[in-house]
Enzyme design. Structure first.
Site, mmCIF file in Angstrom:
data_model
loop_
_atom_site.group_PDB
_atom_site.id
_atom_site.type_symbol
_atom_site.label_atom_id
_atom_site.label_comp_id
_atom_site.label_asym_id
_atom_site.label_seq_id
_atom_site.Cartn_x
_atom_site.Cartn_y
_atom_site.Cartn_z
ATOM 1 N N LYS A 16 0.838 -1.211 0.000
ATOM 2 C CA LYS A 16 0.000 0.000 0.000
ATOM 3 C C LYS A 16 0.865 1.252 0.000
ATOM 4 O O LYS A 16 2.032 1.238 0.424
ATOM 5 C CB LYS A 16 -0.952 0.041 1.203
ATOM 6 C CG LYS A 16 -0.289 0.095 2.594
ATOM 7 C CD LYS A 16 0.073 1.485 3.085
ATOM 8 C CE LYS A 16 0.821 1.451 4.412
ATOM 9 N NZ LYS A 16 1.636 2.617 4.695
ATOM 10 N N PRO A 101 8.878 -4.202 -0.311
ATOM 11 C CA PRO A 101 10.063 -3.794 0.439
ATOM 12 C C PRO A 101 9.867 -3.949 1.954
ATOM 13 O O PRO A 101 8.770 -3.728 2.458
ATOM 14 C CB PRO A 101 10.245 -2.317 0.088
ATOM 15 C CG PRO A 101 9.175 -1.954 -0.860
ATOM 16 C CD PRO A 101 8.375 -3.162 -1.200
ATOM 17 N N ALA A 103 10.373 -2.867 5.791
ATOM 18 C CA ALA A 103 10.545 -1.600 6.524
ATOM 19 C C ALA A 103 10.617 -0.427 5.551
ATOM 20 O O ALA A 103 11.408 0.495 5.715
ATOM 21 C CB ALA A 103 11.780 -1.651 7.431
ATOM 22 N N GLY A 108 4.491 -4.164 4.281
ATOM 23 C CA GLY A 108 4.765 -5.556 3.910
ATOM 24 C C GLY A 108 4.431 -6.542 5.019
ATOM 25 O O GLY A 108 3.849 -7.603 4.769
ATOM 26 N N GLY A 109 4.801 -6.209 6.226
ATOM 27 C CA GLY A 109 4.522 -7.105 7.358
ATOM 28 C C GLY A 109 3.019 -7.256 7.573
ATOM 29 O O GLY A 109 2.515 -8.354 7.797
ATOM 30 N N ALA A 111 0.748 -6.847 5.305
ATOM 31 C CA ALA A 111 0.224 -7.589 4.153
ATOM 32 C C ALA A 111 0.350 -9.089 4.393
ATOM 33 O O ALA A 111 -0.611 -9.854 4.186
ATOM 34 C CB ALA A 111 0.979 -7.182 2.889
ATOM 35 N N ASP A 143 -2.654 -1.600 10.053
ATOM 36 C CA ASP A 143 -2.822 -1.618 8.597
ATOM 37 C C ASP A 143 -3.414 -2.935 8.086
ATOM 38 O O ASP A 143 -3.734 -3.051 6.902
ATOM 39 C CB ASP A 143 -1.465 -1.437 7.882
ATOM 40 C CG ASP A 143 -0.876 -0.054 8.083
ATOM 41 O OD1 ASP A 143 -1.616 0.862 8.483
ATOM 42 O OD2 ASP A 143 0.339 0.099 7.828
HETATM 43 P P1 ATP Z 1 4.274 0.065 7.695
HETATM 44 O O1 ATP Z 1 4.177 0.606 6.310
HETATM 45 O O2 ATP Z 1 3.069 -0.783 8.086
HETATM 46 O O3 ATP Z 1 4.658 1.045 8.729
HETATM 47 P P2 ATP Z 1 6.759 -1.097 6.871
HETATM 48 O O4 ATP Z 1 6.400 -1.475 5.472
HETATM 49 O O5 ATP Z 1 7.540 0.146 7.047
HETATM 50 O O6 ATP Z 1 5.430 -1.043 7.716
HETATM 51 P P3 ATP Z 1 7.390 -3.827 7.357
HETATM 52 O O7 ATP Z 1 7.965 -4.270 6.048
HETATM 53 O O8 ATP Z 1 6.019 -4.237 7.678
HETATM 54 O O9 ATP Z 1 7.548 -2.252 7.536
HETATM 55 O O10 ATP Z 1 8.419 -4.340 8.460
HETATM 56 C C1 ATP Z 1 8.650 -3.753 9.713
HETATM 57 C C2 ATP Z 1 9.521 -4.725 10.527
HETATM 58 O O11 ATP Z 1 8.723 -5.855 10.878
HETATM 59 C C3 ATP Z 1 10.722 -5.262 9.754
HETATM 60 O O12 ATP Z 1 11.871 -4.605 10.123
HETATM 61 C C4 ATP Z 1 10.774 -6.748 10.092
HETATM 62 O O13 ATP Z 1 11.873 -7.039 10.930
HETATM 63 C C5 ATP Z 1 9.512 -7.052 10.888
HETATM 64 N N1 ATP Z 1 8.673 -8.125 10.268
HETATM 65 C C6 ATP Z 1 8.037 -9.109 10.922
HETATM 66 N N2 ATP Z 1 7.358 -9.905 10.073
HETATM 67 C C7 ATP Z 1 7.533 -9.421 8.845
HETATM 68 C C8 ATP Z 1 7.061 -9.812 7.566
HETATM 69 N N3 ATP Z 1 6.290 -10.894 7.378
HETATM 70 N N4 ATP Z 1 7.427 -9.047 6.516
HETATM 71 C C9 ATP Z 1 8.207 -7.943 6.704
HETATM 72 N N5 ATP Z 1 8.694 -7.550 7.889
HETATM 73 C C10 ATP Z 1 8.362 -8.271 8.961
#
Ligand code: ATP
Length: 311
Positions: A16, A101, A103, A108-109, A111, A143
């Site tokens: 998203k 991507p 973080a 992604g987490g 999702a 989210d």
């Molecule tokens: P948001 O946009 O919801 O703030 P983000 O996209 O910035 O999140 P994510 O990719 O969701 O961040 O990841 C945040 C942290 O969560 C990562 O540093 C990772 O260590 C941890 N994590 C735990 N499970 C997952 C997963 N399935 N995919 C990605 N990261 C994960």
């Protein structure tokens, strides 16, 4: 361990971007009140949920090394929570193919958590209603309910209350990924620091954005993009501003930091303009990876299943 013929569901789930992200003051529970417009784009993770002898999770694909493969994995947390609520003692093995991507401010987490909920619901034969799944999703993360729904939607509360928004057409985006990674909590802390002593109004989204979305008006959308976390994200990763300026010089209609960053989103007039922009940014070496994506797309969806009982 999983068996080759174990009942399984494969779920595809999008990333998203927030078209508008308004952040209120911190609440008593520590969360910030939000008013946001979520938009799902066609960068997908795939999560396979299989009945297994033991609980487990594995992650493949880009940046898999940054994702935990233990109980802290968001997909595993979601599966465990659903099992607990419905007294399920049948373990599942989760296999995540990551393209979103990590973080990067593209959820992604969350999702993967949404995908795990949908897949577990299928392999355990729970057949939960949408509202029931959304209730569990909201407990896993703010989210997560949106990633179940997808499309374009208004988010309120801490983002977990989601209402679909009427839109017309498809929009072309270019995303410049920055591999530094930014923790969402760090960016919120910086937002609060930058606002110290200021009166923070109740967050609300703009009517101009809704009008542009309803009309499929790309110029109106470009004018209405806005993110209260942008300044904080840019102050933490200074090269984001350079990337944003370059994209505008190369013809992007508008640019915005995606969520809490550090991914930068550019809105392009159409597919051709997006591809030109992607090539120009890549040639400049700006962003660690530059991708084209389109939205809105649907949320988490089962795309294949094997050996499931049908009711
Ligand atoms: P948001 O946009 O919801 O703030 P983000 O996209 O910035 O999140 P994510 O990719 O969701 O961040 O990841 C945040 C942290 O969560 C990562 O540093 C990772 O260590 C941890 N994590 C735990 N499970 C997952 C997963 N399935 N995919 C990605 N990261 C994960």
């Amino acid at each position: 361990m999983t068996r080759r013929d174990a009942p399984a569901a494969v779920v595809r789930v999008p990333a998203k971007v927030n078209l508008e992200l308004r952040v209120g003051a911190p609440r008593e529970d520590g969360f910030h009140g939000l008013a946001t417009v979520y938009h799902a784009v066609d960068i997908f993770d795939e999560v396979t949920v299989e009945l297994a002898d033991d609980w487990g999770v594995e992650v493949h694909g880009d940046h898999a090394d940054k994702v935990p493969v233990d109980e802290t994995n968001s997909a595993m947390r979601a599966a465990r929570l659903l099992a607990q609520r419905h007294q399920i003692d049948q373990p599942v093995h989760l296999t995540i193919e990551k393209s979103i991507p990590v973080a990067g401010g593209m959820a992604g987490g969350s999702a993967d958590a949404a995908a795990a909920l949908l897949g577990c619901d299928a392999v355990w034969g729970l057949d939960l209603s949408r509202p029931d799944l959304e209730t569990v999703a909201a407990k896993v993360g703010s989210d997560v309910p949106f990633l179940l729904t997808g499309g374009t939607a208004l988010g309120s509360g801490r983002g977990e209350h989601v209402v679909p928004v009427l839109t017309q057409g498809t929009f072309d985006w270019v995303f410049a990924l920055h591999h530094e990674g930014l923790s969402t909590a760090t960016v919120y802390a910086r937002v609060d620091q930058l606002r110290e002593g200021l009166n923070v109004p109740e967050p609300s989204t703009s009517e101009a954005l809704m009008t542009a979305l309803r009309a499929g008006d790309v110029d109106g959308l470009a004018a209405a993009l806005s993110n209260d976390m942008e300044e904080a994200a840019c102050s933490l990763v200074s090269r984001l501003r350079t990337t944003m300026m370059a994209g505008l010089e190369h013809g992007a209609l508008a640019t915005i930091v995606s969520g809490s960053g550090p991914t930068v989103a550019f809105l392009a007039r159409d597919r051709t303009a997006a591809i030109d922009l992607m090539v120009a940014l890549s040639a400049d070496g700006l962003g660690d990876e530059v991708v084209h994506a389109r939205g809105p797309v649907v949320g988490a969806q089962i795309i294949r299943e094997q050996g499931l009982r049908t009711s």
